[in-house]
Motif scaffolding. Structure first.
Motif, PDB file in Angstrom:
ATOM      1  N   SER A 311      30.209  25.292 -55.926  1.00 50.42           N
ATOM      2  CA  SER A 311      28.883  25.375 -56.536  1.00 50.42           C
ATOM      3  C   SER A 311      28.672  24.291 -57.591  1.00 50.42           C
ATOM      4  O   SER A 311      27.663  24.329 -58.301  1.00 50.42           O
ATOM      5  CB  SER A 311      28.682  26.764 -57.161  1.00 50.42           C
ATOM      6  OG  SER A 311      28.697  27.757 -56.172  1.00 50.42           O
ATOM      7  N   GLY A 312      29.598  23.359 -57.716  1.00 55.08           N
ATOM      8  CA  GLY A 312      29.441  22.254 -58.661  1.00 55.08           C
ATOM      9  C   GLY A 312      29.864  22.634 -60.055  1.00 55.08           C
ATOM     10  O   GLY A 312      29.022  22.961 -60.896  1.00 55.08           O
ATOM     11  N   ALA A 451      27.115  23.773 -44.679  1.00 59.34           N
ATOM     12  CA  ALA A 451      26.733  22.414 -44.305  1.00 59.34           C
ATOM     13  C   ALA A 451      26.987  21.441 -45.450  1.00 59.34           C
ATOM     14  O   ALA A 451      27.450  20.308 -45.234  1.00 59.34           O
ATOM     15  CB  ALA A 451      25.254  22.382 -43.905  1.00 59.34           C
ATOM     16  N   ALA A 452      26.699  21.870 -46.669  1.00 61.16           N
ATOM     17  CA  ALA A 452      26.946  21.010 -47.835  1.00 61.16           C
ATOM     18  C   ALA A 452      28.433  20.721 -47.988  1.00 61.16           C
ATOM     19  O   ALA A 452      28.833  19.584 -48.269  1.00 61.16           O
ATOM     20  CB  ALA A 452      26.386  21.672 -49.093  1.00 61.16           C
ATOM     21  N   ALA A 453      29.265  21.755 -47.817  1.00 64.53           N
ATOM     22  CA  ALA A 453      30.707  21.552 -47.942  1.00 64.53           C
ATOM     23  C   ALA A 453      31.200  20.523 -46.936  1.00 64.53           C
ATOM     24  O   ALA A 453      32.038  19.664 -47.250  1.00 64.53           O
ATOM     25  CB  ALA A 453      31.437  22.876 -47.751  1.00 64.53           C
ATOM     26  N   ALA A 454      30.682  20.582 -45.711  1.00 65.43           N
ATOM     27  CA  ALA A 454      31.092  19.624 -44.687  1.00 65.43           C
ATOM     28  C   ALA A 454      30.655  18.208 -45.020  1.00 65.43           C
ATOM     29  O   ALA A 454      31.257  17.235 -44.547  1.00 65.43           O
ATOM     30  CB  ALA A 454      30.515  20.045 -43.336  1.00 65.43           C
ATOM     31  N   ALA A 455      29.605  18.071 -45.838  1.00 62.98           N
ATOM     32  CA  ALA A 455      29.099  16.752 -46.229  1.00 62.98           C
ATOM     33  C   ALA A 455      29.646  16.291 -47.573  1.00 62.98           C
ATOM     34  O   ALA A 455      29.221  15.249 -48.086  1.00 62.98           O
ATOM     35  CB  ALA A 455      27.567  16.780 -46.281  1.00 62.98           C
ATOM     36  N   ALA A 459      26.859  23.240 -53.299  1.00 64.33           N
ATOM     37  CA  ALA A 459      25.662  24.028 -53.012  1.00 64.33           C
ATOM     38  C   ALA A 459      25.651  25.199 -53.979  1.00 64.33           C
ATOM     39  O   ALA A 459      26.603  25.977 -54.019  1.00 64.33           O
ATOM     40  CB  ALA A 459      25.663  24.516 -51.574  1.00 64.33           C
ATOM     41  N   ARG A 460      24.587  25.312 -54.752  1.00 62.91           N
ATOM     42  CA  ARG A 460      24.484  26.362 -55.757  1.00 62.91           C
ATOM     43  C   ARG A 460      23.252  27.220 -55.465  1.00 62.91           C
ATOM     44  O   ARG A 460      22.125  26.825 -55.766  1.00 62.91           O
ATOM     45  CB  ARG A 460      24.373  25.756 -57.154  1.00 62.91           C
ATOM     46  CG  ARG A 460      24.561  26.769 -58.288  1.00 62.91           C
ATOM     47  CD  ARG A 460      24.551  26.071 -59.636  1.00 62.91           C
ATOM     48  NE  ARG A 460      24.945  26.976 -60.701  1.00 62.91           N
ATOM     49  CZ  ARG A 460      26.178  27.149 -61.132  1.00 62.91           C
ATOM     50  NH1 ARG A 460      27.156  26.478 -60.561  1.00 62.91           N
ATOM     51  NH2 ARG A 460      26.461  27.987 -62.096  1.00 62.91           N
ATOM     52  N   PRO A 461      23.441  28.405 -54.854  1.00 64.95           N
ATOM     53  CA  PRO A 461      22.298  29.302 -54.659  1.00 64.95           C
ATOM     54  C   PRO A 461      21.831  29.847 -56.006  1.00 64.95           C
ATOM     55  O   PRO A 461      22.647  30.271 -56.828  1.00 64.95           O
ATOM     56  CB  PRO A 461      22.881  30.421 -53.780  1.00 64.95           C
ATOM     57  CG  PRO A 461      24.177  29.885 -53.248  1.00 64.95           C
ATOM     58  CD  PRO A 461      24.674  28.940 -54.279  1.00 64.95           C
ATOM     59  N   ILE A 486      18.375  26.961 -53.176  1.00 66.14           N
ATOM     60  CA  ILE A 486      19.723  26.400 -53.145  1.00 66.14           C
ATOM     61  C   ILE A 486      19.660  24.963 -53.619  1.00 66.14           C
ATOM     62  O   ILE A 486      18.863  24.167 -53.100  1.00 66.14           O
ATOM     63  CB  ILE A 486      20.337  26.443 -51.727  1.00 66.14           C
ATOM     64  CG1 ILE A 486      20.158  27.824 -51.083  1.00 66.14           C
ATOM     65  CG2 ILE A 486      21.822  26.071 -51.784  1.00 66.14           C
ATOM     66  CD1 ILE A 486      19.033  27.888 -50.082  1.00 66.14           C
ATOM     67  N   ILE A 487      20.469  24.636 -54.606  1.00 67.13           N
ATOM     68  CA  ILE A 487      20.578  23.272 -55.113  1.00 67.13           C
ATOM     69  C   ILE A 487      21.790  22.627 -54.457  1.00 67.13           C
ATOM     70  O   ILE A 487      22.898  23.178 -54.506  1.00 67.13           O
ATOM     71  CB  ILE A 487      20.757  23.248 -56.639  1.00 67.13           C
ATOM     72  CG1 ILE A 487      19.661  24.061 -57.335  1.00 67.13           C
ATOM     73  CG2 ILE A 487      20.788  21.818 -57.162  1.00 67.13           C
ATOM     74  CD1 ILE A 487      19.933  24.292 -58.814  1.00 67.13           C
ATOM     75  N   THR A 488      21.615  21.464 -53.839  1.00 62.72           N
ATOM     76  CA  THR A 488      22.748  20.745 -53.262  1.00 62.72           C
ATOM     77  C   THR A 488      22.782  19.329 -53.805  1.00 62.72           C
ATOM     78  O   THR A 488      21.739  18.705 -54.021  1.00 62.72           O
ATOM     79  CB  THR A 488      22.673  20.700 -51.723  1.00 62.72           C
ATOM     80  OG1 THR A 488      21.526  19.958 -51.318  1.00 62.72           O
ATOM     81  CG2 THR A 488      22.601  22.089 -51.136  1.00 62.72           C
TER      82      THR A 488
END
Length: 502
Positions: A311-312, A451-455, A459-461, A486-488
């Motif tokens: 989540s950053g 998807a964010a993790a793969a990139a 990703a922070r809901p 969701i913030i990515t």
């Protein structure tokens, strides 16, 4: 009423938290006509956001009861499976146990993180209010990640002859100062947990059918001994051996049953959740895929992708999100849109997800001007060009940067917003679907997280943007509610971590 008339009308001022804490409850009242007083008695805004004034995990409360160990080696199995289309092809002795560990097991401990240990499913302040319950036909147990087992629930009905996994949220895992937010956040985490459960089952080839709450759903709480039931959501159920026999509705054991808690705000939360009991029964739906078929093969395995989901975080025990602006390929956004668009099992959840409108703020994405976009048929389309949109969204975020907390919304790659027009939505699906919309939004948000993790993105809901101001920036309708966002973006900090995977 004109603005001039309104200025001269003796109306009480809006409460200070109307745009954050109570707004979803107000939307429910607007959509259904249910009279919610939205009382402020005993829950003043001066209360701190306590991290300790919460109920314990159910697994800790029954830690002394008999326990069945979960299988080891789940991480090793997932290290041999490519993301996202690979599946565990070898036979395992306990596929359901591996599926539960894949979906909900511990990933890592971050010494700098002030919250609880990291899992694939994100949770508000690391409290993990959603509990995973398992019925093997003879005993009902709770998933216990720290003891790596399934611990027996002493007050649950036994010898049911059924095999199922149940997800139930405990409102009192979140501090009382969260007020009405407890209902919203727990429902969203139920949707996140449902996707993780279905994902684990898909990876290990465990069939099942998803059942939504409806008439008689509260009996499921009693059957698992989840009392007082006023602390718990209605359960989501995944049948492992679908059969024509009805669910057990036996007594809930010796704990005293108190449906309505002393907390008046939690009573209002229950009014919203229990609206599902008035819904028409929904036929259980077969668990299908959680992964978009068109998503390209990734560079990592499932084990590595789950490990990288973040989540950053911030350094030195600080709160908030640390990010940096970085240009990314357009495929990063396209793949997130695919993951977001994969429907949950069943016609109702699928239709509910399709009824949610998806708006996103993009910046520094190849081939896309900075600004606001809309998701249509799985692809993002320009809505309004606005290079200041991300910066203005940071200005209306509920947790601004300060000496103890970071906030880098202005550097995010994409801000995803799932919205609905509540009155129109309830007219179409019924009052109970107000909760179902949150399940669907949680499901979609977890897709964006993977998807964010793969990139290589975090990703922070969140549910912390001031909604009225967000409507203007995003071009939403005045009666359009933000269900989830969701913030990515690219993490700013690389933090030490201890591997807890089994």
């Amino acid at each position: 009423m004109t603005s001039a008339t309104r200025r001269h009308t003796a109306e009480p001022p809006l409460p200070e938290d109307a745009d954050i804490f109570s707004r979803d409850a107000r939307w429910f009242a607007h959509a259904t006509g249910v009279d919610l007083p939205l009382t402020r008695e005993g829950v003043g805004t001066e209360e701190p956001l306590s991290e300790t004034d919460v109920a314990s995990q159910l697994a800790d409360e029954v830690a002394g009861e008999p326990r069945v160990p979960l299988p080891r080696g789940t991480c090793e199995l997932l290290e041999g499976v490519s993301f996202p289309h690979g599946r565990v092809g070898v036979a395992v002795t306990d596929p359901l146990g591996h599926a539960l560990v894949a979906g909900f097991g511990l990933q890592r401990r971050e010494p700098n993180n002030p919250f609880d240990d990291h899992r694939v499913a994100p949770s508000v302040r690391g409290r993990f209010p959603v509990h995973v319950l398992v019925d093997d036909g003879a005993r009902r147990r709770v998933f216990d990640p720290y003891r790596h087992g399934l611990t027996t629930l002493p007050d649950a009905v036994r010898d049911t002859g059924r095999r199922e996994v149940v997800l139930a949220g405990r409102y009192t895992r979140l501090p009382p100062s969260y007020k009405w937010f407890r209902g919203t956040l727990v429902n969203l985490e139920l949707g996140i947990g449902l996707r993780q459960l279905c994902l684990g089952m898909e990876l290990f080839g465990v069939p099942g059918r998803v059942g939504l709450p409806g008439p008689g759903a509260r009996a499921g709480l009693a059957a698992y001994g989840l009392t007082p039931s006023g602390e718990w959501t209605l359960p989501l159920t995944v049948e492992l051996d679908p059969s024509p026999s009805p669910p057990s509705t036996g007594p809930g054991g010796t704990r005293s049953e108190v449906e309505l808690p002393e907390d008046p705000v939690l009573t209002e939360v229950l009014t919203i959740n229990r609206a599902q009991e008035e819904s028409a029964p929904v036929e259980p739906a077969t668990v299908t895929t959680t992964v978009p078929t068109a998503s390209p093969e990734g560079a990592w395995t499932w084990a590595e992708t789950m490990w990288r989901r973040t989540s950053g975080g911030m350094p030195r025990g600080m709160y908030g999100t640390g990010g940096r602006r970085r240009r990314v390929p357009a495929e990063v956004v396209h793949d997130a849109a695919r993951w977001l668009s994969v429907p949950p099992p069943g016609d109702l959840l699928r239709e509910v997800l399709a009824a949610l409108r998806v708006t996103c703020v993009l910046q520094a994405v190849d081939g896309h001007a900075d600004g606001v976009y809309r998701l249509r048929e799985g692809a993002v389309e320009p809505h309004r060009e606005d290079p200041t949109a991300a910066t203005r969204m940071e200005e209306i975020y509920g947790y601004p940067a300060n000496p103890a907390s970071g906030c880098d919304v202005r550097h995010a790659t994409a801000l995803w917003f799932l919205t609905v027009r509540p009155r129109e939505f309830v007219r179409r699906f019924g009052a109970g679907a107000f909760n179902t919309a949150q399940y669907a939004a949680g499901w979609a948000a977890q897709g964006v997280s993977l998807a964010a993790a793969a990139a290589g993105l975090y990703a922070r809901p969140v549910k912390a943007f001031r909604e009225h101001s967000a409507q203007s920036i995003l071009g939403l309708e005045p009666d359009e509610m933000v269900v989830f966002s969701i913030i990515t973006g690219t993490p700013r900090h690389t933090l030490p971590a201890l591997d807890l995977r089994m």
